[in-house]
Each structure stands twice: as structure tokens, then as C-alpha cells.
Write an enzyme that holds these catalytic residues in place. Structure first.
Site, short mmCIF file in Angstrom:
data_model
loop_
_atom_site.label_atom_id
_atom_site.label_comp_id
_atom_site.label_asym_id
_atom_site.label_seq_id
_atom_site.Cartn_x
_atom_site.Cartn_y
_atom_site.Cartn_z
NE ARG A 40 56.20 44.54 53.56
CZ ARG A 40 56.55 43.78 55.61
NH1 ARG A 40 56.31 44.73 55.64
NH2 ARG A 40 57.33 42.56 54.23
CD GLU B 297 50.21 77.33 45.47
OE1 GLU B 297 50.63 76.34 45.54
OE2 GLU B 297 49.50 78.36 45.92
CD GLN C 264 50.60 60.53 43.29
OE1 GLN C 264 49.68 60.65 43.80
NE2 GLN C 264 51.67 60.30 43.50
NE ARG D 55 53.14 73.11 45.85
CZ ARG D 55 54.44 72.35 45.29
NH1 ARG D 55 55.35 72.15 46.16
NH2 ARG D 55 54.60 72.36 44.18
CB THR E 190 47.26 71.79 39.60
OG1 THR E 190 47.77 71.03 41.43
CG2 THR E 190 45.87 71.90 39.78
CB ILE E 191 47.74 65.34 39.51
CG1 ILE E 191 49.16 66.14 40.47
CG2 ILE E 191 47.89 65.53 38.12
CD1 ILE E 191 49.63 65.05 40.90
CG ASP E 192 48.31 68.69 43.91
OD1 ASP E 192 48.74 67.69 43.72
OD2 ASP E 192 49.25 69.72 44.80
#
Ligand code: F6P
Length: 341
Positions: free
Chosen positions: A265, A102, A273, A170, A124-126
Site C-alpha cells: 500500500r 532558495e 508535512q 524536492r 524550508t522544510i526540505d
């Protein structure tokens, strides 16, 4: 033609597949290619390398970007856009292929309006860019998270524990939901839906009451609790106005342990990633994007972005990529919910 390539924003697996495809195709047509180093910073500072067949040899399986990257925003630098435009001219470029998310594509859109010949490639990995079904890098990130969830299952089961896994994302829960479904997560928390801790804990308790002795909870770094602010590592903003996210997993883990009484945990996967070799899907998608970007340049179709629609690579107006965030498909989340608890 003389074509420049630039990679900006967070790196991701598959960038080198795009660079290699552009260079191989361009050189086969006797065109010249240069690589602008470290994103927009390189265009402002005229930092570049010549790209040849030997510079792209062997880079297909490599993660990251051989050109380097940065989160530099020319519009936040004194004289930045002017320097970018002047260097585009001074380098004798006919076109610039910008590979980014972006932020990088937002700058590309502005520079196009100011007359530069730019073509965009979505990265983007997103997977949160509009106007494309998938960005490359996402599939690799999902596979890494899935493998981590598989590994967390065996240790969770051995210790009768709840494992909270914090993943990237994000603004959107694409990674959390895809990897959560693929890894068999028992609860998935995404930025699109504020976290209701009572609901999460009730669901986990029910699961344990029916005999399960462990649970896996996946949470996106961009998630937030009902009526509360985002979790950030620091308040400082980068040049695109973003804070550094991370940390929600630890708070969530403490709440779950207190409310359910089950030992918990937390694992924060972070940049694992984004690192390492791309999957076959991302290598092929990156290659197809690279070839299409070159074709757009040759046809002088600027201010366009390559895009995957269904199984076809098409081109769309560059400004569409950043016009609206592509949030999680809630139909997919409904499928994930079947397996909660
Ligand atoms: O934009 C991709 C991304 O990996 C986000 O998921 C994450 O919030 C951010 O980049 C991290 O950025 P940096 O590498 O600058 O810490």
C-alpha cells in the site's frame, strides 16, 4: 527605523516565530515594522499591513504565516524589480527582512545587488539551503513524518503488508533520511541516489525470509529510478522553473508488489508535512533567527543571512545560501543503511 518583513515560497511551521521575534524586539527599541503580504507579490503591489504587538500576540504556536505567501518571482514580471524597488522607497523602508528558501532568497540576493537593504532568514522544510546547518520547519516536518511512520507500522504489521511512504524533498533526501531513521524505516530512497528497484526488492525479500511480515519503505518525492526522468504531477513550470513533484510512491509500490509478491500500500504525505504547529526546536530556532535578523538590520549589515552553525546563530553572505544546494550528508545515509532489510 522602519523595517519590512516578507515571507515567500512554500509556507512552513516556525514562520510566525520569526515574525513575532522581529516585531517584539523592534517595537521594544521603538522601531516600526510592516508586514508585506504574500511574498514578493506584496512588494510589487504595495500590499502590506502594520505589525503591532497585538498583531503578533498568540501567533507563536500557529503554523503557516500570518503574512501569507506566494511563489511570485518579480524577475518574471514585466517591471517587477522596478516596482519592488520603487515600493521599498515609497513605503519608507530602511530594511527588508526576507524569510524564505532558495527562490525567495535568490530574488533577495538580486535585489541587494540593485541596492536594497535586505537581510535573509533561511526557511524550508526540505533543509536544503547552503550556508546553514538547519532551516526551521525541517524539524517539525520530520516529527510529523516520524509519527506517520509509527502509525503505518501497526497497520502494516496487522495486514502483513509493505507500506511505501512518499515524503517531501524536492531535491534532497533530508526529510526521508531523518524521519526514516527516527521511524525505523526498512528502506529509504532519496534524490541523491537513483533508485535500483532490484536492490530494494532483494533487501525486502531477505527481511521477510528472516521472519518479518511487514516493511516500511520511505521515498522522497524528488527520487528517480535509474536512467529515468523525475516523476512529476504535471509538466508546467512555476515562476521559479519548478515542476510539481509527486507520484513516485505509487509507481514504486506497484513495482515492489509485482517483484516481491507482497501486498503493498502507498501513502503520500504531501502538505500534511508543512501544516500545523511548529515543534519546540523550530519555535526556538525561528525566534533566535528573528532576533539576529533584527540585530543585523540595526547594524546595517545588509546582504547577509542569519544561519545556524553548530549551536551558534551567525551571519553569512546572503548569496552563499543559494550558491549550492545542501545535499544529504551521505554519512547519515550510511547509518540509515545499517537498518535496511
Ligand atoms: O519547498 C518545500 C516544498 O514543500 C517541497 O518539498 C515541495 O516539493 C514543494 O514545496 C511543494 O510546493 P507547493 O506547496 O507549491 O505544491
Amino acid at each position: 527605523m522602519k523595517i519590512g518583513i516578507l515571507t515567500g515560497g512554500g509556507d512552513c511551521p516556525g514562520l510566525n516565530s520569526v515574525i513575532r521575534a522581529i516585531v517584539r524586539k523592534a517595537i521594544s527599541q521603538d522601531d516600526e515594522v510592516i508586514g508585506i503580504r504574500y511574498g514578493w507579490k506584496g512588494l510589487i503591489e504595495k500590499d502590506y499591513i502594520k505589525l503591532t504587538l497585538s498583531s503578533v500576540s498568540g501567533i507563536l504556536p500557529k503554523g503557516g504565516t500570518v503574512l501569507g505567501t506566494s511563489r511570485t518571482n518579480p524577475y518574471k514580471k514585466e517591471g517587477g524589480p522596478e516596482a519592488a524597488k520603487a515600493n521599498f522607497k515609497a513605503l519608507g523602508l530602511d530594511a527588508l527582512i526576507t524569510i524564505g528558501g532558495e527562490d525567495t532568497l535568490g530574488v533577495a540576493t538580486k535585489l541587494c545587488k540593485e541596492g536594497l537593504g535586505v537581510v535573509g532568514v533561511p526557511k524550508t522544510i526540505d533543509n536544503d539551503l547552503g550556508a546553514t546547518d538547519f532551516t526551521f520547519g525541517f524539524d517539525t516536518a520530520v516529527n510529523i513524518v516520524m509519527e506517520c511512520i509509527d502509525r503505518l507500522h501497526t497497520t502494516a504489521e496487522s495486514h502483513n503488508r509493505i507500506m511505501v511512504v512518499e515524503v517531501m524533498g524536492r531535491h534532497t533526501g533530508w526529510i526521508a533520511t531523518y524521519a526514516g531513521i527516527a521511524g525505523g524505516a526498512d528502506y529509504i530512497l532519496v534524490p541523491e541516489i537513483p533508485i535500483d528497484v532490484e536492490e530494494v526488492c532483494e533487501s525486502l525479500k531477505k527481511r521477510h525470509e528472516r521472519g518479518k511480515n511487514f516493511s516500511i519503505v520511505v521515498v522522497s518525492e524528488g527520487g528517480s529510478f535509474k536512467d529515468e526522468d523525475l516523476f512529476t504531477q504535471e509538466k508546467k513550470l512555476d515562476e521559479f522553473g519548478h515542476v510539481r513533484l509527486g507520484g513516485i510512491g505509487h509507481t514504486l509500490g506497484k513495482i515492489i508488489e509485482t517483484k516481491t509478491g507482497y501486498e503493498t500500500r502507498v501513502t503520500v504525505l504531501g502538505h500534511i508535512q508543512r501544516g500545523g504547529s511548529p515543534t519546540a526546536f523550530d519555535r526556538v530556532l525561528g525566534t533566535r533567527y528573528g532576533v539576529k535578523a533584527y540585530e543585523l538590520v540595526k547594524a546595517a549589515k545588509f546582504s547577509r543571512m542569519v544561519s545556524l552553525k553548530g549551536n551558534d546563530i551567525v551571519d553569512v553572505p546572503l548569496k552563499e545560501a543559494t550558491a549550492a544546494l545542501k545535499t544529504l550528508d551521505l554519512k547519515l545515509y550510511e547509518i540509515a543503511k545499517i537498518f535496511f532489510g
